[in-house]
Each structure stands twice: as structure tokens, then as C-alpha cells.
Write an enzyme that holds these catalytic residues in place. Structure first.
Site, PDB file in Angstrom:
ATOM      1  CB  SER A 110       2.152 -12.233  30.774  1.00 14.99           C
ATOM      2  OG  SER A 110       1.886 -13.058  31.875  1.00 14.99           O
ATOM      3  CG  ASP A 126      -1.518 -13.247  30.840  1.00 19.76           C
ATOM      4  OD1 ASP A 126      -1.076 -12.652  29.853  1.00 19.76           O
ATOM      5  OD2 ASP A 126      -0.839 -14.029  31.531  1.00 19.76           O
TER       6      ASP A 126
END
Length: 343
Positions: A38, A152
Site C-alpha cells: 500500500s 490493497d
């Protein structure tokens, strides 16, 4: 001896990674391989490309409204923000195009939305890999790569220690941005956490108000008189629909934030969380629990945990403070780091 650096997920709190890296380098520690998840992938890509300092200078200059403009707040299929400009900035200024061009071996992790499997990137387009790794569910739209829809990496592997080991690291430094979001920590600091979650909701409320102002200005601007009438009509319809969507969403946010008693008086106890509060708070808890599980199963040699309770997930404009906390988190365990490296 090869040293790896695993940079964890955490939205805006990821700017603390910059301070951690700077402090480690000041201790004379040479990082050989980098893996990120991320926001950790975003910072890691810049670091592995040798462009960490330009990134640091840029993020320190960001204001709240610049962050809002960069994020592209709106309603998109699969997310509340587009993030196009954020990744365009990465591509143009802070990273190489392909993994093999980087100055340090780099890897990023994402999650297959349908199979739930971890997807690791070590080749191909760096920016596309980072986009997938950063696709926070509900916030950024999923990214399609090789016929797989990805979100993510923090859903399955928030601090990718395993990737560093796969790239040959003998010693792994892991940076966990979720240390303040363990359940026992939340109980002890409930008021601070509630305030922190409210910041995210407030950010989107301010963004919604600004969008409406822009649309009103746009509709009264005479500079578009020469545009094709059909195009203008379509644009006006789209803008009207977007404003309506925003107004409806904010009505929902207001409704779920308010409870009434039997006499129709507002309840003065803790209000119900908004949609955004529920989403961001749940993600914090999810990542904290997954992080603990993954780190227990594959522990790093050195764990660095910045104290970031006071920072909301959308407060990218507070980079200077987070970078400083990143530096401080290394200073707190500097003696331990030196001892373990000597050992």
C-alpha cells in the site's frame, strides 16, 4: 549480509516510512532490498529508485486542499477517490517505469479480490503494481492486471516480511504502522481513536462542499461559450448527477451520525459512526489483526513501530510531523539495532 526493508500499509501514516529510512541511513545501515504494501509500496518505489528525498520534499509541501485535488474525490465505480493524479506524480517524478530499472530490488504486494490470494509484483510496470497495492477497499477502485481484479495488499499481508526473505534478505527490518491500533490500545485510548476517525469523515465532508462550489462556478463561467452545445449539455447533466450523489451521501452521513430518543431529542451519548468512520475504523482493526498474525508467523529481525495514533488516514498534508515521528521511532531503538547488527 543482505538487509531487507519491509514497509507496511497505513494510508497517510506511510509518510513515517520516509523518516524511518532517513534515520536508518544516518545510522550507516545499507538497505539492499525493499518490499512494500500500500503506501509502503508507494514510498518503497521512490526509495528503490533513488528518489526518496524529492518525494520527501514534495509531501512536506502538500496542503489539505492539494491532497483533496490529488485524490480526485468523487464517486467512481469501486471507490470514493480516483487517485489518478497521485500515481501520475509517482510515475513522472519519483520512480522508474519498470522493476528491472530500479537501483535496489523492489517488490510490492496486492490482494486478488476474488480468490483472496496474495499477489506479489517483482517485474513489469512499477506504477501499476503500486496502484494495485494501494487500492484500499471502498476508497480507491480495484485495479485489473492480467485479468485479475486487485485491491490493497494490506488485506492479506500488511507488512511483507516474506517478500524481503524471498529476495534474499538475511536480516529484515519491518515497519509496522498499525502498532497503535491493537484492540488493547483502542480500549485505553478510545477518545483519541474516535477523534482520529472523525477526521476522515470531516475530510470528505469538506471535500463534498468544495466540489459543489466548483460545480456552481463552472455552471456560471462564460469561458465555455464556444464549446460544442451537445458536449456542454452532457457535462452539465454529469455534474448535476454528481452533485446529487454527493448531497445524498452527505445526507446519509448526517443521518447515521445522529440518534434520537423517544422524545425526538438528540441523544447526547456517543453518536453512531458514519459510513466513512465505520469503513476506516474497520480497516484499521483488520490490518492491525492481520499484521499481528503475519508478524507472529514470520517475525522480522527488527521491528520498528512509529506512534501514529493522532494521524487520520487521509491526513497526507501532515507529512512533516509523520516523517519526524518515523525518525524518532528509529532513535528509540537505535541501541538495539546496533547490537543486533553486530551480533
Amino acid at each position: 549480509m543482505k538487509i531487507g526493508l519491509a514497509l507496511g500499509s497505513g494510508a497517510s501514516r506511510g509518510w513515517a516510512h520516509i523518516g524511518v529510512i532517513q534515520a536508518l541511513e544516518e545510522l550507516g545501515i545499507k538497505i539492499d532490498v525493499v518490499a512494500g504494501c500500500s503506501i509502503g509500496a508507494y514510498v518503497g518505489a521512490a526509495y528503490a529508485s533513488g528518489k526518496l528525498e524529492p518525494l520527501a520534499d514534495w509531501v512536506k509541501s502538500l496542503t489539505e486542499w492539494q491532497v483533496f485535488a490529488l485524490m480526485g474525490v468523487g464517486f467512481y465505480r469501486g471507490g470514493l477517490v480516483s487517485g489518478v493524479k497521485v500515481f501520475k506524480a509517482l510515475q513522472d517524478n519519483f520512480t522508474f517505469d519498470q522493476f528491472h530499472e530500479m537501483k535496489k530490488p523492489f517488490a510490492a504486494v496486492a490482494t486478488d479480490l476474488y480468490s483472496g490470494r496474495e499477489v506479489d509484483f517483482t517485474k513489469g510496470s512499477v506504477v501499476e503494481a503500486v496502484r494495485a497495492s494501494c487500492a484500499i477497499p471502498g476508497l480507491f477502485p480495484p485495479v485489473c492486471i492480467n485479468d485479475r481484479w486487485l485491491v490493497d495488499g494490506g488485506v492479506v499481508n500488511p507488512v511483507p516480511v516474506n517478500l524481503c526473505r524471498q529476495m534474499g534478505a538475511d536480516i529484515v527490518f519491518a515497519i509496522n504502522l498499525s502498532a497503535d491500533f491493537r484492540p488493547q490500545s483502542l480500549l485505553q485510548n478510545q477518545r483519541e481513536h474516535e477523534k482520529n476517525q472523525q477526521k476522515t469523515s470531516d475530510f470528505f465532508k469538506r471535500s463534498q462542499a468544495q466540489i459543489q462550489q466548483w460545480f456552481k462556478k463552472s455552471s456560471s463561467n462564460d469561458d465555455f461559450e464556444d464549446e460544442d452545445e451537445t458536449t456542454r449539455a452532457l457535462d452539465e447533466q454529469t455534474q448535476t448527477k454528481q452533485v446529487a450523489l454527493h448531497e445524498n451521501d452527505m445526507d446519509i452521513l448526517d443521518q447515521v451520525n445522529q440518534e434520537e430518543d423517544g422524545n425526538d431529542q438528540a441523544v447526547k451519548t456517543m453518536p453512531a459512526p458514519s459510513i466513512l468512520n465505520a469503513m476506516s475504523g474497520s480497516l484499521d482493526i483488520l490490518q492491525a489483526r492481520v499484521t499481528r498474525s503475519r508478524l507472529a508467523g514470520d517475525p522480522p529481525d527488527i521491528l520498528i513501530e512509529p506512534q501514529l495514533r493522532d494521524f487520520g488516514m487521509m491526513e497526507f498534508y501532515r507529512a512533516s510531523e509523520m516523517i519526524e515521528e518515523g525518525r524518532n521511532s528509529v532513535k528509540r531503538i537505535a541501541d538495539q539495532i546496533k547490537y543486533q547488527l553486530r551480533s
